[in-house]
Design a protein around this motif. Structure first.
Motif, short mmCIF file in Angstrom:
data_model
loop_
_atom_site.label_atom_id
_atom_site.label_comp_id
_atom_site.label_asym_id
_atom_site.label_seq_id
_atom_site.Cartn_x
_atom_site.Cartn_y
_atom_site.Cartn_z
N TRP A 91 0.82 -1.20 0.00
CA TRP A 91 0.00 0.00 0.00
C TRP A 91 0.86 1.26 0.00
O TRP A 91 0.34 2.39 0.04
N ALA A 92 2.17 1.10 -0.03
CA ALA A 92 3.05 2.24 0.14
C ALA A 92 3.18 3.09 -1.12
O ALA A 92 3.37 4.29 -1.07
N GLY A 93 3.07 2.48 -2.31
CA GLY A 93 3.30 3.20 -3.55
C GLY A 93 2.08 3.97 -4.03
O GLY A 93 0.94 3.73 -3.61
N TYR A 94 2.33 4.92 -4.96
CA TYR A 94 1.24 5.69 -5.56
C TYR A 94 0.51 4.84 -6.59
O TYR A 94 -0.70 4.94 -6.76
N GLU A 95 1.25 4.00 -7.28
CA GLU A 95 0.68 3.15 -8.33
C GLU A 95 1.39 1.80 -8.26
O GLU A 95 2.56 1.72 -7.88
N VAL A 96 0.69 0.71 -8.59
CA VAL A 96 1.33 -0.60 -8.59
C VAL A 96 2.37 -0.66 -9.70
O VAL A 96 2.24 0.02 -10.73
N PRO A 97 3.42 -1.46 -9.51
CA PRO A 97 4.46 -1.52 -10.55
C PRO A 97 3.92 -2.06 -11.86
O PRO A 97 2.97 -2.84 -11.90
N LEU A 98 4.55 -1.64 -12.94
CA LEU A 98 4.22 -2.18 -14.25
C LEU A 98 5.10 -3.40 -14.48
O LEU A 98 6.31 -3.28 -14.62
N ALA A 99 4.50 -4.59 -14.48
CA ALA A 99 5.27 -5.82 -14.58
C ALA A 99 5.70 -6.14 -16.00
O ALA A 99 6.49 -7.05 -16.21
N GLU A 100 5.13 -5.41 -16.99
CA GLU A 100 5.42 -5.71 -18.38
C GLU A 100 6.42 -4.69 -18.93
O GLU A 100 6.70 -3.67 -18.31
N GLY A 101 6.94 -4.98 -20.12
CA GLY A 101 7.90 -4.08 -20.73
C GLY A 101 7.32 -2.73 -21.11
O GLY A 101 8.04 -1.73 -21.19
N ARG A 102 6.03 -2.68 -21.36
CA ARG A 102 5.36 -1.43 -21.71
C ARG A 102 3.90 -1.56 -21.31
O ARG A 102 3.39 -2.66 -21.12
N GLU A 103 3.23 -0.40 -21.17
CA GLU A 103 1.81 -0.44 -20.85
C GLU A 103 1.02 -0.46 -22.14
O GLU A 103 1.10 0.48 -22.96
N ALA A 104 0.26 -1.51 -22.35
CA ALA A 104 -0.53 -1.65 -23.58
C ALA A 104 -1.75 -2.51 -23.28
O ALA A 104 -1.70 -3.41 -22.41
N TYR A 105 -2.84 -2.22 -24.02
CA TYR A 105 -4.09 -2.95 -23.83
C TYR A 105 -4.69 -3.29 -25.17
O TYR A 105 -4.57 -2.53 -26.15
N LEU A 106 -5.33 -4.45 -25.24
CA LEU A 106 -6.10 -4.84 -26.41
C LEU A 106 -7.57 -4.63 -26.09
O LEU A 106 -8.08 -5.17 -25.11
N LEU A 107 -8.23 -3.81 -26.96
CA LEU A 107 -9.63 -3.48 -26.72
C LEU A 107 -10.46 -4.00 -27.88
O LEU A 107 -10.10 -3.82 -29.07
N ARG A 108 -11.58 -4.65 -27.57
CA ARG A 108 -12.46 -5.21 -28.59
C ARG A 108 -13.88 -4.72 -28.38
O ARG A 108 -14.34 -4.61 -27.23
N VAL A 109 -14.54 -4.49 -29.51
CA VAL A 109 -15.97 -4.21 -29.50
C VAL A 109 -16.67 -5.43 -30.10
O VAL A 109 -16.33 -5.86 -31.22
N ILE A 110 -17.61 -6.00 -29.36
CA ILE A 110 -18.26 -7.25 -29.76
C ILE A 110 -19.75 -7.01 -29.88
O ILE A 110 -20.40 -6.55 -28.93
#
Length: 961
Positions: free
Chosen positions: A885-904
């Protein structure tokens, strides 16, 4: 008339040994059975109870000499001794129908004890030697009127009576304590040779000594007086102290002097007979007449002892297998006895090597004719080492003793005890290496610097000498260097043999001195060692060591074809790991061509020490070295760890369950699968082999513990993660162990984690309540669902028959290269004592996605509409270090921040896009282009370059609403 069971056992044992042509020395042992709260006043203090299970050497008058009210020196003391010995005569016994029958006075006395055993030996056909007593130091030192020693006189009478029973062919002695045999110094400093009348008696054939004289005065560190010897295990150091060191050259007047090592030389003033005061000087004691010293005056007449007239037998000798055991070989660990204690300055760690070196030092010293001359009186050596008796070579079968504690409660004492049972086949490391050199045809080699013992070692017949030596070098930590045409082997100890001053450095390419530290990523953070476990079923095992701060996935795995104890193997793994971290630091520097330092030397350079691994000679010596620390090489054998013996079980197939799991502790290798195995009967150790094809199998890991595996008997419906699931109990049937309820706080701390799945997809949940319904059947309730990000793969319901596995330490992670992720491999799992081609092995083909790399599904997916545009937002989660709970944001465990978004819409994906932030706007124009109307779904998953998209999180949208 049948002999009593104990008598019959004694006679049978003697008869059996005689029938096998073995010599028999009968040594009656007086065991003191005082227990706690015995109500017997302590003669050595004012205590109301005598110490628990004391040494027989404590036997004395009602009040010991020197205590107020003692009868020592008076007629009353003589009467007490007479009462102890009693009045039983040899004629009070008879042999009737093979049994020894007693008809004498109704007394429980020492004479009755010894004469009874003498008659048993006679009834069994006789023995080669018989001890009339042992280590009764307190008793023999009791004085009667006129400085007489009544117990010694009583022992002489007893020897004559035993001679009548056992005849002239049987050799008789008294087994004196090492601190007792040579005489007695009373409280006034007078020297009495009080046992000489017994040693000179015609019925005593040899001088019996229970020899536990110290062979060392060792302390931890390099600042103590004997540190120059290099190691307590040095054979020359120990051998020099057989007739040297404490008790020969010097002594400690007080314990304070011992602590400070204030050594006082042993001298004898005007008489020049220092051997009179040396308990270690057996040679001079045996060779010279004995003159008592009373009030500082040397008696004009010698005692009855005739020099060189009788041989010495070590009726006992030995050393405990414990750290610094040679400091006090007489000390032992037995929690039941008040005499239990560690040797001086011992850590209590197990040390089989010091026991071996003690025996080697004793044997080699007394094998020297100069130290052990031949008597012109009886034509034999002073000390007859063919009659040396090591304490204790137990008749109980190894390894059932000491491992079967249900049968033998003293098995716990074996680990650090005097027993050589199970240790007699160990070989000195130096002799093993020497044999390898001889077989390789190496003429000039030096193994004198090697210290270690080898419990077992498999040598392939086709291996080169270097390949044969390499596992020994790795396991025991030693180097091979060339010195003057000789191959010299020496232990790594991290001690500097010299100092390189800054002014002595010679300029070279890159400067006079170059210091380098390797990146952390290049250093193994975890070591796994395969070996054969000693002192049990000799099964294949693995030891593992990891740094607490280790964050990488680099693993170094090695197989040693050696028999090791569990703590020894663990110590080797820990040493490798520590060596690797210290060796990150390297030094390159130049030295003058005349420098004496060679490859393998350790030098101090500034505040650090370096082992020289390369020395190139030229205009200047170009030197490369790695940093070393002496603490890395300190012995770390722990006590109290031993393998369990398992009854023989027919090898049958085990049940393996492969699990592709998320990171649970954060220290796992993210892409590697786990394996749980159970079986009945459990084979003890399960071996896991794998291959990319259907041949070329290699050992992957060893599993020592049986996992708890089962199946569900009721369905488990979906539940919200992050909240207590208080729904109906999940009923499971398991095998391999028991389940137990825990407190809610323990669940929050990670307890009772269980995987439920179909063999490919796994949800991790935890439970607080476990109620036993029937054997192996439990109701699990008060659950936390979808742990470690598995809420993203939780189905609407887990059906009856779903697999469950308790995720405890029995579930082990397998070794799998990252390049093999997603590729099918063949796995063979079965009893380690059988080959992988045995029919008992289970064969499976499995491929693993590396779920530990899988991102978690996003949360708090929201849609807001502004003028027809739909703005979608969500919150990212992390699979690594996300609990703080100490950090402002949780660490990014991946090499970059990216998301796949789909409309179904209408079960079809009408738009798919990648975004780099946790938000996206679905404009009116996009909606029109996609032709969405009415209800549709927006799904979002976090992307991983290594894994791909993680589980999707969906939100339903009503177009135009």
């Amino acid at each position: 008339m049948a002999a009593p069971p104990a008598d019959a056992s004694v006679m049978q044992s003697i008869a059996l040994m005689r029938a096998r042509g073995l010599g028999v020395v009968f040594y009656p042992f007086l065991l003191m059975r005082q227990l706690a709260s015995n109500g017997l006043p302590d003669p050595w203090s004012d205590a109301a109870d005598q110490p628990v299970l004391p040494w027989r050497g404590r036997i004395t008058t009602v009040k010991a000499p020197g205590q107020p009210g003692s009868t020592d020196g008076a007629a009353e003391a003589e009467a007490e001794v007479a009462a102890f010995f009693g009045t039983v005569a040899p004629g009070d016994f008879a042999i009737v129908d093979g049994a020894v029958v007693y008809s004498g006075p109704a007394e429980t006395s020492y004479r009755r004890f010894i004469l009874h055993y003498a008659w048993l030996c006679h009834a069994a056909g006789g023995v080669d030697a018989f001890c009339i007593g042992s280590e009764m130091r307190g008793l023999t030192q009791i004085r009667g009127p006129g400085n007489s020693f009544p117990a010694v006189a009583a022992l002489r009478v007893l020897a004559a009576d035993v001679r009548v029973i056992l005849g002239s062919a049987c050799k008789l002695t008294y087994a004196a304590d090492w601190s007792e045999y040579f005489g007695y110094v009373d409280a006034d400093g007078n020297r009495w040779f009080h046992l000489d009348p017994l040693w000179a008696d015609e019925n005593i054939d040899f001088i019996g000594i229970d020899n536990y004289m110290p062979l060392s005065d060792w302390r931890d560190g390099d600042a103590h007086a004997d540190a120059g010897a290099g190691s307590i295990h040095d054979l020359d150091y120990l051998r020099a102290n057989v007739a040297g060191g404490e008790g020969y050259d010097w002594y400690y007047p007080t314990e304070a002097d011992r602590a400070a090592q204030n050594r006082v030389p042993i001298t004898d003033g005007a008489h020049d007979e220092p051997w009179v005061w040396r308990y270690k000087d057996i040679l001079n004691w045996w060779s010279n007449p004995h003159h008592a010293r009373v009030d500082g005056v040397r008696a004009a007449q010698p005692t009855e002892w005739a020099p060189r007239s009788k041989p010495v037998w070590f009726t006992e000798l030995g050393c405990a297998a414990v750290d610094k055991g040679t400091n006090q070989p007489n000390k032992f660990l037995d929690p039941k006895s008040s005499e239990s204690s560690l040797p001086y300055f011992s850590t209590g760690a197990r040390d089989d090597l010091i026991q071996m070196q003690y025996l080697r030092a004793m044997h080699s010293y007394w094998a020297d004719p100069e130290a052990n001359p031949v008597s012109e009186v009886y034509g034999g050596p002073m000390v007859d080492m063919t009659r040396a008796h090591v304490w204790a070579w137990d008749a109980r079968p190894f390894p059932w003793f000491p491992n079967d504690l249900s049968r033998w409660s003293d098995g716990e004492n074996w680990t650090q005890g005097h027993w050589i049972t199970g240790r007699t086949l160990h070989q000195p490391l130096a002799l093993v290496v020497a044999e390898v050199c001889r077989r390789a045809g190496i003429a000039a080699y030096d193994v004198s610097g090697l210290q270690g013992l080898v419990r077992g070692y498999a040598v392939p017949s086709t291996s080169s000498p270097r390949a044969v030596l390499q596992p020994l070098m790795l396991g025991h930590g030693f180097d091979a260097v060339e010195r003057g045409g000789t191959l010299v082997f020496r232990m790594r100890d991290g001690r500097a043999g010299g100092t390189v001053e800054a002014g002595a450095l010679v300029a070279r390419d890159g400067g006079a001195l170059e210091l380098t530290r390797a990146p952390q990523a290049e250093v193994a953070g975890r070591v796994r060692l395969g070996y054969i476990a000693a002192e049990g079923d000799y099964e294949a095992r693995a030891a593992e060591a990891i740094f607490p701060d280790e964050a990488t996935t680099t693993v170094t795995q090695s197989e040693l074809p050696m028999v090791l104890t569990v703590p020894q193997a663990q110590g080797i793994a820990e040493r490798w790991l520590a060596e690797a971290r210290v060796a990150r630091d390297t030094a390159r520097f130049g030295l003058p061509p005349s420098s004496p330092y060679r490859v393998g030397d350790v030098v101090a350079l500034g505040a650090a020490r370096y082992r020289l691994d390369r020395v190139a000679l030229g205009a200047a010596a170009q030197v490369e070295g790695v940093r070393v620390e002496s603490g890395v090489y300190q012995r770390r054998d722990r006590a109290g760890l031993r393998p369990e013996l398992r009854p023989f079980a027919v090898p049958v197939p085990v049940l393996p369950v492969f699990l592709d799991l998320p990171l649970l502790r954060g220290t796992e290798v993210a892409h590697a699968p786990h394996l749980a195995v159970t079986g009945s009967p459990w084979p003890g150790v399960v071996a896991v082999y794998d291959s990319a094809l259907d041949d070329g199998f290699a050992l992957n890991t060893l599993i020592n513990a049986r996992a708890i595996i089962g199946a569900t008997q009721t369905p488990l419906a979906r539940a919200r993660p992050g909240l207590w699931d208080r729904g109906p109990a999940l009923r499971v049937r398991v095998a391999g162990g028991d389940l137990a309820a825990v407190r809610e706080a323990e669940v929050l701390g990670g307890a009772n984690a269980m995987a439920i799945g179909d063999g490919h997809v796994w949800e991790v949940f935890q439970f607080a309540d476990a109620v036993l319904i029937a054997p192996g059947v439990y109701d699990l309730s008060l659950r936390l669902r979808g742990q470690a990000g598995t809420d993203g793969v939780m189905p609407d319901v887990w059906p009856v028959g779903s697999q469950v596995v308790l995720l405890d330490d029995a579930v082990q992670q397998l070794t799998l290269p990252l390049s093999a992720r997603g590729l099918a491999r063949t796995w063979r799992v079965g009893p380690a004592q059988r080959g992988f081609d045995d029919p008992s092995y289970v064969v499976q083909t499995q491929a693993f996605d590396g779920v530990g790399l899988r991102p978690y599904a996003p949360v708090h997916l929201r849609v807001a509409e502004v003028a027809g545009d739909l703005t979608v937002t969500w919150v990212r989660r992390t699979r690594v270090d996300g609990d703080s709970w100490a950090g402002y944001e949780v660490p990014l465990a991946e090499g970059r921040e990216a998301y796949l978004l789909r409309v179904i819409a209408d079960d079809a994906v009408v738009r798919s896009t990648e975004v780099g932030a946790p938000g996206w706007t679905y404009s009116v124009a996009m909606q029109a282009a996609d032709g969405v109307a009415g209800s549709f779904t927006i799904a979002v998953a976090q992307l991983s370059d290594a894994f791909g998209p993680g589980p999707f999180r969906n939100v339903s949208v009503e177009a135009g609403a």
